[in-house]
Scaffold this motif. Structure first.
Motif, PDB file in Angstrom:
ATOM      1  N   LEU A 278       0.829  -1.208   0.000  1.00 26.21           N
ATOM      2  CA  LEU A 278       0.000   0.000   0.000  1.00 26.21           C
ATOM      3  C   LEU A 278       0.860   1.254   0.000  1.00 26.21           C
ATOM      4  O   LEU A 278       0.548   2.240  -0.671  1.00 26.21           O
ATOM      5  N   GLU A 279       1.947   1.230   0.732  1.00 29.28           N
ATOM      6  CA  GLU A 279       2.836   2.382   0.850  1.00 29.28           C
ATOM      7  C   GLU A 279       3.343   2.852  -0.513  1.00 29.28           C
ATOM      8  O   GLU A 279       3.600   4.039  -0.714  1.00 29.28           O
ATOM      9  N   THR A 280       3.501   1.941  -1.458  1.00 31.33           N
ATOM     10  CA  THR A 280       4.061   2.302  -2.766  1.00 31.33           C
ATOM     11  C   THR A 280       3.086   3.079  -3.633  1.00 31.33           C
ATOM     12  O   THR A 280       3.483   3.657  -4.649  1.00 31.33           O
ATOM     13  N   VAL A 281       1.815   3.093  -3.254  1.00 29.16           N
ATOM     14  CA  VAL A 281       0.819   3.831  -4.043  1.00 29.16           C
ATOM     15  C   VAL A 281       0.087   4.889  -3.214  1.00 29.16           C
ATOM     16  O   VAL A 281      -0.534   5.799  -3.786  1.00 29.16           O
ATOM     17  N   ALA A 282       0.153   4.795  -1.895  1.00 29.06           N
ATOM     18  CA  ALA A 282      -0.605   5.730  -1.053  1.00 29.06           C
ATOM     19  C   ALA A 282       0.262   6.482  -0.055  1.00 29.06           C
ATOM     20  O   ALA A 282      -0.247   7.313   0.687  1.00 29.06           O
ATOM     21  N   GLY A 283       1.568   6.214  -0.011  1.00 25.34           N
ATOM     22  CA  GLY A 283       2.468   7.006   0.820  1.00 25.34           C
ATOM     23  C   GLY A 283       2.644   8.396   0.220  1.00 25.34           C
ATOM     24  O   GLY A 283       2.350   8.634  -0.961  1.00 25.34           O
ATOM     25  N   GLN A 284       3.151   9.326   1.015  1.00 29.10           N
ATOM     26  CA  GLN A 284       3.303  10.699   0.538  1.00 29.10           C
ATOM     27  C   GLN A 284       4.132  10.786  -0.738  1.00 29.10           C
ATOM     28  O   GLN A 284       3.730  11.415  -1.717  1.00 29.10           O
ATOM     29  N   ASP A 285       5.306  10.181  -0.729  1.00 21.75           N
ATOM     30  CA  ASP A 285       6.187  10.279  -1.892  1.00 21.75           C
ATOM     31  C   ASP A 285       5.532   9.708  -3.134  1.00 21.75           C
ATOM     32  O   ASP A 285       5.667  10.248  -4.240  1.00 21.75           O
ATOM     33  N   ALA A 286       4.798   8.587  -2.965  1.00 20.58           N
ATOM     34  CA  ALA A 286       4.132   7.968  -4.106  1.00 20.58           C
ATOM     35  C   ALA A 286       3.071   8.898  -4.688  1.00 20.58           C
ATOM     36  O   ALA A 286       2.938   9.030  -5.917  1.00 20.58           O
ATOM     37  N   ILE A 287       2.324   9.566  -3.830  1.00 21.44           N
ATOM     38  CA  ILE A 287       1.282  10.487  -4.307  1.00 21.44           C
ATOM     39  C   ILE A 287       1.908  11.703  -4.981  1.00 21.44           C
ATOM     40  O   ILE A 287       1.458  12.145  -6.053  1.00 21.44           O
ATOM     41  N   PHE A 288       2.963  12.263  -4.358  1.00 23.12           N
ATOM     42  CA  PHE A 288       3.624  13.427  -4.952  1.00 23.12           C
ATOM     43  C   PHE A 288       4.145  13.103  -6.354  1.00 23.12           C
ATOM     44  O   PHE A 288       3.983  13.876  -7.294  1.00 23.12           O
ATOM     45  N   THR A 289       4.795  11.940  -6.476  1.00 20.71           N
ATOM     46  CA  THR A 289       5.360  11.546  -7.768  1.00 20.71           C
ATOM     47  C   THR A 289       4.266  11.368  -8.812  1.00 20.71           C
ATOM     48  O   THR A 289       4.373  11.850  -9.941  1.00 20.71           O
ATOM     49  N   ALA A 290       3.189  10.693  -8.424  1.00 16.28           N
ATOM     50  CA  ALA A 290       2.087  10.459  -9.367  1.00 16.28           C
ATOM     51  C   ALA A 290       1.415  11.763  -9.774  1.00 16.28           C
ATOM     52  O   ALA A 290       0.910  11.887 -10.899  1.00 16.28           O
ATOM     53  N   ALA A 291       1.432  12.754  -8.879  1.00 11.65           N
ATOM     54  CA  ALA A 291       0.798  14.040  -9.161  1.00 11.65           C
ATOM     55  C   ALA A 291       1.736  15.003  -9.878  1.00 11.65           C
ATOM     56  O   ALA A 291       1.338  16.127 -10.211  1.00 11.65           O
ATOM     57  N   GLY A 292       2.987  14.572 -10.092  1.00  8.75           N
ATOM     58  CA  GLY A 292       3.956  15.434 -10.764  1.00  8.75           C
ATOM     59  C   GLY A 292       4.500  16.526  -9.881  1.00  8.75           C
ATOM     60  O   GLY A 292       4.968  17.564 -10.360  1.00  8.75           O
ATOM     61  N   ILE A 293       4.474  16.295  -8.574  1.00 11.17           N
ATOM     62  CA  ILE A 293       4.987  17.280  -7.614  1.00 11.17           C
ATOM     63  C   ILE A 293       6.294  16.755  -7.043  1.00 11.17           C
ATOM     64  O   ILE A 293       6.332  15.713  -6.394  1.00 11.17           O
ATOM     65  N   SER A 294       7.368  17.456  -7.289  1.00  8.97           N
ATOM     66  CA  SER A 294       8.675  17.040  -6.785  1.00  8.97           C
ATOM     67  C   SER A 294       9.577  18.259  -6.727  1.00  8.97           C
ATOM     68  O   SER A 294       9.114  19.389  -6.857  1.00  8.97           O
ATOM     69  N   GLY A 295      10.870  18.024  -6.561  1.00  9.59           N
ATOM     70  CA  GLY A 295      11.808  19.140  -6.491  1.00  9.59           C
ATOM     71  C   GLY A 295      12.442  19.230  -5.130  1.00  9.59           C
ATOM     72  O   GLY A 295      12.413  18.294  -4.333  1.00  9.59           O
ATOM     73  N   SER A 296      13.013  20.385  -4.832  1.00  9.07           N
ATOM     74  CA  SER A 296      13.787  20.575  -3.611  1.00  9.07           C
ATOM     75  C   SER A 296      12.946  21.087  -2.449  1.00  9.07           C
ATOM     76  O   SER A 296      13.474  21.406  -1.396  1.00  9.07           O
ATOM     77  N   ARG A 297      11.632  21.171  -2.647  1.00  9.01           N
ATOM     78  CA  ARG A 297      10.778  21.673  -1.577  1.00  9.01           C
ATOM     79  C   ARG A 297      10.682  20.673  -0.435  1.00  9.01           C
ATOM     80  O   ARG A 297      10.910  19.481  -0.610  1.00  9.01           O
ATOM     81  N   THR A 298      10.325  21.167   0.751  1.00 17.05           N
ATOM     82  CA  THR A 298      10.084  20.270   1.872  1.00 17.05           C
ATOM     83  C   THR A 298       8.775  19.531   1.636  1.00 17.05           C
ATOM     84  O   THR A 298       7.971  19.903   0.777  1.00 17.05           O
ATOM     85  N   ARG A 299       8.544  18.489   2.427  1.00 19.01           N
ATOM     86  CA  ARG A 299       7.315  17.718   2.239  1.00 19.01           C
ATOM     87  C   ARG A 299       6.083  18.539   2.612  1.00 19.01           C
ATOM     88  O   ARG A 299       5.013  18.346   2.039  1.00 19.01           O
ATOM     89  N   SER A 300       6.214  19.410   3.594  1.00 21.41           N
ATOM     90  CA  SER A 300       5.068  20.258   3.935  1.00 21.41           C
ATOM     91  C   SER A 300       4.743  21.197   2.777  1.00 21.41           C
ATOM     92  O   SER A 300       3.563  21.467   2.488  1.00 21.41           O
ATOM     93  N   GLU A 301       5.777  21.677   2.088  1.00 19.07           N
ATOM     94  CA  GLU A 301       5.554  22.528   0.920  1.00 19.07           C
ATOM     95  C   GLU A 301       4.948  21.713  -0.223  1.00 19.07           C
ATOM     96  O   GLU A 301       4.072  22.196  -0.954  1.00 19.07           O
ATOM     97  N   ASN A 302       5.425  20.475  -0.376  1.00 20.06           N
ATOM     98  CA  ASN A 302       4.845  19.594  -1.391  1.00 20.06           C
ATOM     99  C   ASN A 302       3.367  19.327  -1.118  1.00 20.06           C
ATOM    100  O   ASN A 302       2.544  19.287  -2.042  1.00 20.06           O
TER     101      ASN A 302
END
Length: 409
Positions: A278-302
């Protein structure tokens, strides 16, 4: 905070064993009764004696010991339920407290709660702990704990001990983190004594999701003891299983790991070493990546960027959260079948994303476990982001109520 109370009164004539054991048990009984009282009720010695079945003389002696240890204090006169002269009320000492601490992937936190469960001071420090050696992380947490303890001390509050929550499997007896994949820790021994040196109770180690589940349980106890599954959404996905008003951790202490329920067998490799968790599709990083949100921002900013994208109706963000909700529902359906739970509490980013996550989650539950978890039984955390440190600290308070002799006069 509602505290458990020992079920039976121990008397010198009824129970074999040392007199010291009898006194310790009765000391816990008396403190438990005082702790159980509502915030606006201050039991007198006579009322405690009536509630516990102990003699007034015994209660007076035990209360004297609790006063000496600083665990209770006297407050005013209580005329309720008394004949003749009103007695002096008793309450948990508001100047005694414990500290809850948390290490997570992208932050550390510390907070002080008094013996009644009120959060007095809290500090959260953003810090990238992924793949960091435990030493620097513990150094940073020790400094944060000292800062928070100093702030509490300026208010006249003395800290008796604390609890530390980490996002991984732990062995509390040996203060070892068995596996925390998102931190990159395996078989890591933590020197907890450095966090709160010189305190009577020391520091206990907890799994982050289990600690947060305990905080939710403390909040829900007034409404009965029904079971629930707490799901913690962070970089990883954790779970805490409550059955019959008790946290169920299983024989090895690792029950409730809903984040590693397999939902996509042909999916991505998980940090735990498995595939399709489940973590691979519903964890924060997985959601950010799928949504096209990445970069050098903090996770709260993401997360803020993700919420902005969802609010704006951006298809990529909506699809990523819809997918996460679908797979979360699938994992919860499987868990409900096995554990017979009928209620779920969402924490972390699952609570933040609820306006967009709920519909696919509920639809998935109905598809894979029809009638098992009703939509109205999926609720949001009542304790918020501080749940893990509140639960860790609250557990230490309950341990203190059950063994008050650990704090010497």
């Amino acid at each position: 905070m509602v505290m458990p109370v020992p079920a039976a009164v121990l008397t010198e004539s009824a129970v074999p064993g040392s007199m010291n054991d009898v006194r310790r048990s009765n000391l816990a009984l008396v403190l438990g009764r005082i702790a159980q009282a509502s915030a606006d009720t201050h039991l007198t010695r006579a009322q405690v004696a009536s509630a516990t079945g102990l003699t007034k003389a015994s209660v007076s002696s035990l209360v004297l010991e609790l006063l000496g240890a600083g665990l209770v204090c006297e407050i005013g006169l209580n005329p309720q339920g008394e004949r003749g002269r009103p007695g002096v009320g008793l309450q948990l000492n508001p100047d005694r407290a414990v500290m809850g601490m948390e290490i997570n992937v992208d932050y550390i936190a510390a907070g002080v709660i008094d013996l009644s469960g009120t959060l007095l001071v809290q500090e959260i420090q953003e810090r990238d702990n992924r793949d960091s050696d435990s030493g620097p992380v513990m150094d940073a947490l020790a400094l944060l704990a000292a800062t928070v303890a100093s702030a509490a001390g300026k208010r006249g509050v003395r800290i008796l001990g604390g609890g530390l929550a980490v996002p991984g499997l732990v062995d509390a007896a040996t203060s070892r983190v068995l596996l925390a994949p998102n931190l990159g820790w395996t078989g890591v021994d933590l020197d907890l004594t450095r966090l709160l040196p010189g305190t009577a109770l020391g520091v206990a180690l907890f799994n982050e999701a289990n600690a947060a589940a305990l905080a939710e349980l403390q909040h829900r106890q007034a409404n009965g003891g029904s079971g629930f599954l707490f799901v913690s959404g962070e970089v990883g996905v954790g779970g805490g299983l409550v059955i019959g008003a008790e946290l169920f951790t299983g024989p090895e202490g690792h029950a409730g790991e809903v984040g590693h329920v397999v939902v996509a067998p042909e999916g991505s490799l998980c940090s735990c070493g498995g595939t399709g968790c489940l973590e691979t599709v519903a964890g924060q990083d997985a959601i950010f990546t799928a949504a096209g949100i990445s970069g050098s921002r903090t996770r709260s900013e993401n997360m803020s960027a993700l919420v902005d994208s969802l609010t704006a109706g951006e298809p990529g963000a909506l699809l990523a959260v819809d997918r996460a909700g679908k797979y979360l529902g699938m994992a919860l359906a499987s868990t409900a079948r096995v554990t017979d739970i009928g209620s779920v509490v969402l924490g972390g980013h699952f609570a933040v994303l609820d306006p967009w996550l709920r519909a696919p989650l509920v639809a998935s539950l109905e598809k894979y476990a029809p009638g098992r978890i009703a939509a109205e039984q999926v609720s949001l955390t009542a304790v918020g982001q501080a749940g893990a440190l509140l639960g860790a600290a609250g557990s230490v308070v309950r341990s203190l109520v059950e063994a008050p002799y650990l704090v010497q006069p």
